[in-house]
Scaffold this motif. Structure first.
Motif, PDB file in Angstrom:
ATOM      1  N   TYR A 287      55.960  90.729  32.731  1.00  0.00           N
ATOM      2  CA  TYR A 287      56.612  89.437  32.952  1.00  0.00           C
ATOM      3  C   TYR A 287      57.797  89.172  32.035  1.00  0.00           C
ATOM      4  O   TYR A 287      58.567  88.243  32.259  1.00  0.00           O
ATOM      5  N   ILE A 288      57.943  89.978  31.008  1.00  0.00           N
ATOM      6  CA  ILE A 288      58.944  89.678  29.984  1.00  0.00           C
ATOM      7  C   ILE A 288      60.370  89.700  30.537  1.00  0.00           C
ATOM      8  O   ILE A 288      61.228  88.905  30.123  1.00  0.00           O
ATOM      9  N   ILE A 289      60.649  90.574  31.492  1.00  0.00           N
ATOM     10  CA  ILE A 289      61.998  90.646  32.082  1.00  0.00           C
ATOM     11  C   ILE A 289      62.334  89.340  32.783  1.00  0.00           C
ATOM     12  O   ILE A 289      63.468  88.831  32.687  1.00  0.00           O
ATOM     13  N   LEU A 290      61.351  88.771  33.499  1.00  0.00           N
ATOM     14  CA  LEU A 290      61.597  87.525  34.222  1.00  0.00           C
ATOM     15  C   LEU A 290      61.856  86.381  33.254  1.00  0.00           C
ATOM     16  O   LEU A 290      62.728  85.530  33.492  1.00  0.00           O
ATOM     17  N   LEU A 291      61.083  86.331  32.170  1.00  0.00           N
ATOM     18  CA  LEU A 291      61.307  85.300  31.163  1.00  0.00           C
ATOM     19  C   LEU A 291      62.655  85.494  30.468  1.00  0.00           C
ATOM     20  O   LEU A 291      63.389  84.530  30.203  1.00  0.00           O
ATOM     21  N   GLU A 292      62.989  86.722  30.185  1.00  0.00           N
ATOM     22  CA  GLU A 292      64.271  87.021  29.544  1.00  0.00           C
ATOM     23  C   GLU A 292      65.434  86.576  30.430  1.00  0.00           C
ATOM     24  O   GLU A 292      66.415  85.993  29.948  1.00  0.00           O
ATOM     25  N   ASN A 293      65.324  86.831  31.740  1.00  0.00           N
ATOM     26  CA  ASN A 293      66.373  86.410  32.664  1.00  0.00           C
ATOM     27  C   ASN A 293      66.507  84.891  32.712  1.00  0.00           C
ATOM     28  O   ASN A 293      67.614  84.350  32.861  1.00  0.00           O
ATOM     29  N   ALA A 294      65.355  84.206  32.613  1.00  0.00           N
ATOM     30  CA  ALA A 294      65.394  82.738  32.637  1.00  0.00           C
ATOM     31  C   ALA A 294      66.185  82.198  31.446  1.00  0.00           C
ATOM     32  O   ALA A 294      66.931  81.215  31.575  1.00  0.00           O
ATOM     33  N   PHE A 295      66.036  82.815  30.289  1.00  0.00           N
ATOM     34  CA  PHE A 295      66.817  82.404  29.119  1.00  0.00           C
ATOM     35  C   PHE A 295      68.278  82.824  29.263  1.00  0.00           C
ATOM     36  O   PHE A 295      69.195  82.033  29.025  1.00  0.00           O
ATOM     37  N   LYS A 296      68.487  84.061  29.646  1.00  0.00           N
ATOM     38  CA  LYS A 296      69.845  84.623  29.663  1.00  0.00           C
ATOM     39  C   LYS A 296      70.727  83.962  30.717  1.00  0.00           C
ATOM     40  O   LYS A 296      71.891  83.613  30.452  1.00  0.00           O
ATOM     41  N   HIS A 297      70.180  83.813  31.944  1.00  0.00           N
ATOM     42  CA  HIS A 297      70.990  83.285  33.048  1.00  0.00           C
ATOM     43  C   HIS A 297      70.810  81.780  33.251  1.00  0.00           C
ATOM     44  O   HIS A 297      71.530  81.184  34.047  1.00  0.00           O
ATOM     45  N   GLY A 298      69.816  81.213  32.547  1.00  0.00           N
ATOM     46  CA  GLY A 298      69.576  79.788  32.703  1.00  0.00           C
ATOM     47  C   GLY A 298      69.901  79.000  31.458  1.00  0.00           C
ATOM     48  O   GLY A 298      70.953  78.352  31.364  1.00  0.00           O
ATOM     49  N   VAL A 299      69.022  79.050  30.464  1.00  0.00           N
ATOM     50  CA  VAL A 299      69.176  78.240  29.243  1.00  0.00           C
ATOM     51  C   VAL A 299      70.505  78.507  28.553  1.00  0.00           C
ATOM     52  O   VAL A 299      71.205  77.580  28.127  1.00  0.00           O
ATOM     53  N   GLU A 324      60.478  79.243  36.974  1.00  0.00           N
ATOM     54  CA  GLU A 324      61.597  78.504  37.561  1.00  0.00           C
ATOM     55  C   GLU A 324      62.490  77.992  36.433  1.00  0.00           C
ATOM     56  O   GLU A 324      61.995  77.497  35.418  1.00  0.00           O
ATOM     57  N   ASN A 325      63.791  78.123  36.618  1.00  0.00           N
ATOM     58  CA  ASN A 325      64.748  77.623  35.624  1.00  0.00           C
ATOM     59  C   ASN A 325      66.000  77.108  36.317  1.00  0.00           C
ATOM     60  O   ASN A 325      66.301  77.496  37.463  1.00  0.00           O
ATOM     61  N   ASN A 326      66.700  76.233  35.644  1.00  0.00           N
ATOM     62  CA  ASN A 326      67.996  75.793  36.168  1.00  0.00           C
ATOM     63  C   ASN A 326      69.122  76.588  35.512  1.00  0.00           C
ATOM     64  O   ASN A 326      68.916  77.257  34.488  1.00  0.00           O
ATOM     65  N   PHE A 327      70.291  76.517  36.102  1.00  0.00           N
ATOM     66  CA  PHE A 327      71.435  77.277  35.585  1.00  0.00           C
ATOM     67  C   PHE A 327      72.727  76.590  35.978  1.00  0.00           C
ATOM     68  O   PHE A 327      72.757  75.717  36.857  1.00  0.00           O
TER      69      PHE A 327
END
Length: 376
Positions: A287-299, A324-327
């Motif tokens: 799951y770490i890739i998905l969480l990493e993407n949420a930070f990188k492309h979202g937060v 789920e994240n916003n961007f």
């Protein structure tokens, strides 16, 4: 079709030329074709067609492997010596010729599949030694030649070929097993490579943040060191295992989130709901890739009101991970990088048809759902 014919033209040549050769040798009196037993001619034609075709097909290989080429040459010399002795002595089923031909076929089989022959020589001997001993008994000790020929009419030579399909099936099974092992080793090596491709920038960024905290004598520094140590231990040791517990994955993700929070001076809303059996097992670092993407492309793309919502539960026999994240739509598009491709590749290798991976974009919200079948 033309490409296939070009590739295997040696076999076409071998099977085409062997029949005229047989009838020519029969005409010259060097061999006697059993006209009343056509099936024997067909079997002999197939086998000798292979004998002719294989050296031609592997001609370039034989040029490089001079030792193997010399062995092939010696085998053919042995065969023609056997043929000459049989023609000179003019004895039906000459035992001397028979022994030489056995040497030829054993040597030829060994050249074709040495590892298989070494592994199963006892199995092959179990079939053929009794047959050969029985032949020598009938040929040498059952009476005169007429008595042997009479017995031979009742026991045709086809019995010598009965074990061949069994041995050939065993050889096919060995090749299949070898291919499966090769695929497994390839997949294992590929998985190992994919695991090492988890973004190292996170660790470098965390070390930089840790340096800044130590310079300021921040009370957070020991906590950061502990969390980073736990993450590195998990990545190095647990990441090499085939399966880890969901509980271990959750702690890994929590540490990742906490270390990221230290970076931000802005307010970020992060929720992580997990109602699941912590003893369930799954492949590590899934799951770490998905969480990493949420930070990188979202937060990272938003200056305010950034959020990440994570849900981990089990339902209908599946382990469900929803993030789920916003961007900022002006700065980024749907994440599609090496990390995500690696994840998809790992999923296909490990779970094949036992997983579902979907993504969706609604306005400026990006949602990823990963479902993995329990006990898969």
């Amino acid at each position: 079709m033309i490409q296939f014919l070009k590739k295997y033209k040696a076999f076409i040549f071998g099977f085409t030329i062997i029949v005229p050769i047989f009838y020519l040798l029969d005409y010259l009196g060097l061999i006697i074709l059993p006209e009343e037993r056509t099936y024997e001619i067909v079997i002999f034609s197939f086998i000798w067609g292979l004998v002719i075709a294989l050296p031609i097909h592997f001609f370039n290989y034989l040029k490089e492997k001079k030792k193997t080429a010399l062995s092939v040459l010696i085998l053919f010399v042995l065969f023609f010596v056997a043929l000459a002795i049989d023609s000179f002595m003019k004895l039906p089923d000459n035992p001397i010729t028979f022994v030489l031909l056995i040497g030829f076929w054993v040597g030829f089989a060994y050249l074709l599949a040495p590892s298989f022959f070494k592994k199963y020589w006892k199995f092959i001997a179990f079939f053929y030694v009794p047959i050969f001993l029985y032949f020598f008994y009938l040929r040498l000790f059952s009476g005169d030649l007429d008595a042997y020929l009479k017995i031979k009419e009742d026991i045709p030579m086809i019995y010598f070929f009965i074990p061949i399909p069994i041995i050939f099936t065993l050889w096919i099974f060995e090749q299949w097993k070898w291919i499966q092992n090769l695929k497994a080793e390839k997949s294992k090596a590929e998985l190992s490579l994919l695991r090492t491709q988890i973004n190292p920038h996170f660790f470098f960024n965390t070390l930089n943040n840790l340096y800044a905290l130590t310079v300021k004598n921040s009370k957070q520094a020991p906590e950061v060191i502990l969390k980073l140590s736990d993450m590195m231990r998990y990545t190095i040791y647990e990441g090499e295992k085939e399966k880890v517990t969901i509980g271990g994955e959750i702690e890994y993700l929590k540490n990742y989130i906490e270390l990221h929070k230290i970076r931000y001076r802005k307010l970020v809303s992060i929720t992580f709901n997990h109602e699941i059996d912590l003893n369930l097992t799954i492949a590590p670092l899934m799951y770490i890739i998905l969480l990493e993407n949420a930070f990188k492309h979202g937060v990272d793309s938003l200056s305010e009101k950034a959020f990440i919502n994570i849900t981990l539960n089990e339902n209908n026999g599946y382990i469900n991970f929803i993030i789920e994240n916003n961007f900022d739509t002006k700065e980024t598009n749907e994440p599609n990088g090496i990390g995500l491709e690696n994840l998809k590749r790992r999923l296909s290798l490990l779970y094949k048809n036992n997983h579902e991976f979907t993504t969706s974009v609604t306005n400026n919200n990006y949602k990823t759902t990963l479902k993995i079948k329990k006990h898969a």
